[in-house]
Design a protein around this motif. Structure first.
Motif, PDB file in Angstrom:
ATOM      1  N   VAL A 146      40.627  39.213  38.005  1.00 48.73           N
ATOM      2  CA  VAL A 146      40.074  39.557  36.691  1.00 48.73           C
ATOM      3  C   VAL A 146      39.323  38.354  36.143  1.00 48.73           C
ATOM      4  N   ALA A 147      38.252  38.632  35.408  1.00 46.73           N
ATOM      5  CA  ALA A 147      37.463  37.561  34.806  1.00 46.73           C
ATOM      6  C   ALA A 147      36.906  38.042  33.482  1.00 46.73           C
ATOM      7  N   ALA A 168      48.977  42.386  33.328  1.00 40.85           N
ATOM      8  CA  ALA A 168      48.212  41.718  32.272  1.00 40.85           C
ATOM      9  C   ALA A 168      47.331  42.743  31.571  1.00 40.85           C
ATOM     10  N   VAL A 169      46.700  42.294  30.492  1.00 39.85           N
ATOM     11  CA  VAL A 169      45.775  43.160  29.756  1.00 39.85           C
ATOM     12  C   VAL A 169      44.503  42.368  29.468  1.00 39.85           C
ATOM     13  N   MET A 170      43.366  43.039  29.573  1.00 33.79           N
ATOM     14  CA  MET A 170      42.084  42.464  29.175  1.00 33.79           C
ATOM     15  C   MET A 170      41.604  43.203  27.924  1.00 33.79           C
ATOM     16  N   LEU A 222      41.485  48.295  25.719  1.00 31.94           N
ATOM     17  CA  LEU A 222      42.586  47.536  26.322  1.00 31.94           C
ATOM     18  C   LEU A 222      42.697  47.943  27.782  1.00 31.94           C
ATOM     19  N   VAL A 223      42.470  46.998  28.680  1.00 33.93           N
ATOM     20  CA  VAL A 223      42.475  47.269  30.115  1.00 33.93           C
ATOM     21  C   VAL A 223      43.750  46.691  30.712  1.00 33.93           C
ATOM     22  N   PHE A 224      44.686  47.561  31.068  1.00 35.91           N
ATOM     23  CA  PHE A 224      45.953  47.146  31.672  1.00 35.91           C
ATOM     24  C   PHE A 224      45.761  47.091  33.192  1.00 35.91           C
ATOM     25  N   VAL A 225      46.155  45.984  33.780  1.00 30.98           N
ATOM     26  CA  VAL A 225      45.894  45.797  35.204  1.00 30.98           C
ATOM     27  C   VAL A 225      47.046  45.034  35.857  1.00 30.98           C
TER      28      VAL A 225
END
Length: 426
Positions: free
Chosen positions: A15-16, A48-50, A220-223
């Motif tokens: 992720v970035a 994590a979340v972005m 909210l992007v949960f990954v």
């Protein structure tokens, strides 16, 4: 504004995110370059979340909310990423969405009035930009037509996940003071009929209940991994607001990615995606849309030309009318599908096939490069640099958990050993 991306394969997910945040102040817009958009949900598990779009929820910064959730979660884990999302939403609800009911009502009022007044402004522009006693009836009819058209569109869409069970009766009861203000504005202030107010009220409810995002929503992007996941997954929700104990949110199912035997890799950009989509598809999205529109307009112009030529030469009027009324939308659909097929075969599939075999280091480099190229394009343009600042990069894998590759700190790590010593204490 923001640019974030997730690159997934069976090994891990990279992720970035950039660090730019746009602030709309009383004196104008300002871009700050130290925002944190990647936050670990658990100190112990690979999740994590972005964050993109709005950095706060009803006045509370999202990083504060996520870290409070992390402290509350402690060592608990869940079977899947979807279960983490469900628990996070429950956490928001259990904590009254981290704001007072009075503030929730204030925000709800803003959304309802903004919806009606935006339509009112559009209707005023349609009638010529000036309201007079003579054109008021036409103005009110135009507003009513716009409200009806919007409501029809909204009712055809899926309801948002958080308000599926919410009824119009509950909305009326909860919002009675706001709706009284709306009635006063529409009927007493502008002189419209109570019927127009009823249309506005019904449309406001449909708008709130729909899956369409409100202004100021957050993605909210949960990954990462659930307890029983062997391969990573990425799932996104859009959160708009909360009121009456309900959260307006919806799943962004088009953007989700679940790595499996049948899906070995995925590249998932969010927010400002134009540069990343250009790299992935071989064509700028705006150019693709322009080509599609140009093709459609050219077909329309050609059919009109043929029809006019037949008329000018005293041809069959029935034939010329039939040509004018030709429905060419199906041809446009075939054209767009052909473009998408060639993009998929020549650009997307080969790239995704390569990503499937990348090691963690290469995935991290790819994710960072996609963000950096977006920043480079914004920097070279004369418009505001809405992507910028340091690029944060992390790898999440099943065995190693969450590992930072690049990360900015608001403090010097070598002077704050106690921070890292105390990280797991609580």
């Amino acid at each position: 504004m923001t640019a974030i991306v997730g690159v997934l394969n069976k090994h891990a997910v990279a992720v970035a995110a950039d660090s730019a945040a746009t602030i709309n102040g009383t004196l104008g817009r300002k871009v700050l370059n130290q925002a944190n958009k990647i936050i670990t949900i658990s100190k112990y598990h690979p999740i994590a979340v972005m964050i993109y779009s709005s950095s706060s929820f009803l006045g509370t910064p999202w990083d504060v909310i996520v870290k409070l959730y992390r402290d509350n979660l402690k060592e608990k884990d869940f079977n899947s990423v979807s279960d983490y999302i469900s628990d996070f939403i429950k956490f928001l609800s259990d904590n009254s969405f981290f704001c007072s009911e009075g503030f929730q009502r204030k925000v709800l009022r803003m959304h309802i009035f903004r919806l009606y007044q935006d339509i009112e402004r559009k209707a005023i522009a349609i009638i010529g930009g000036e309201v007079t006693d003579s054109n008021k009836p036409y103005l009110f009819k135009t507003i009513k037509d716009e409200l009806s058209s919007l409501k029809e569109k909204l009712d055809k869409s899926e309801p948002c996940e958080g308000l599926k069970s919410y009824t119009f009766e509950k909305f009326e009861k909860y919002s009675i003071d706001i709706l009284d203000e709306l009635y006063n504005y529409i009927v007493n202030h502008t002189g419209a009929s109570p019927e127009l107010y009823e249309h506005a009220k019904q449309t406001a409810f449909s708008f709130l209940k729909s899956s369409f995002n409100l202004l100021g929503y957050t993605g909210l992007v949960f990954v990462g991994y659930g307890k029983f996941d062997i391969f990573p997954s990425l799932k996104s929700i859009n959160v708009s607001t909360a009121f009456d104990g309900f959260l307006k949110y919806s799943y962004d199912k088009q953007s989700e990615a679940v790595i499996s035997e049948n899906n070995m890799a995925a590249i998932c950009p969010f927010a400002q995606t134009d540069v990343m989509e250009t790299i992935l598809t071989g064509i700028d999205p705006s150019v693709k849309h322009f080509v599609s529109d140009l093709f459609f307009k050219s077909l329309n112009a050609y059919s009109t030309l043929v029809s006019n030529t037949i008329k000018a030469n005293n041809g069959d009027s029935i034939l010329s009318t039939a040509i004018e009324k030709l429905d060419i939308s199906g041809i446009r659909k075939v054209f767009d599908e052909a473009i998408n097929n060639i993009i998929g075969k020549q650009y997307i599939s080969p790239l995704v096939d390569t990503v499937a075999y990348l090691e963690k280091e290469d995935m991290a480099e790819m994710a960072e490069s996609l963000i950096s190229l977006t920043f480079l394009k914004r920097r070279m343009m004369s418009s505001e640099e809405t992507v910028g600042g340091p690029v944060d990069v992390a790898i999440i894998s099943k065995s190693d958990g969450f590992v930072w590759i690049k990360r900015k700190h608001y403090f010097q790590p070598d002077l704050n050993h106690h921070f890292f010593s105390n990280y797991y204490i609580k």
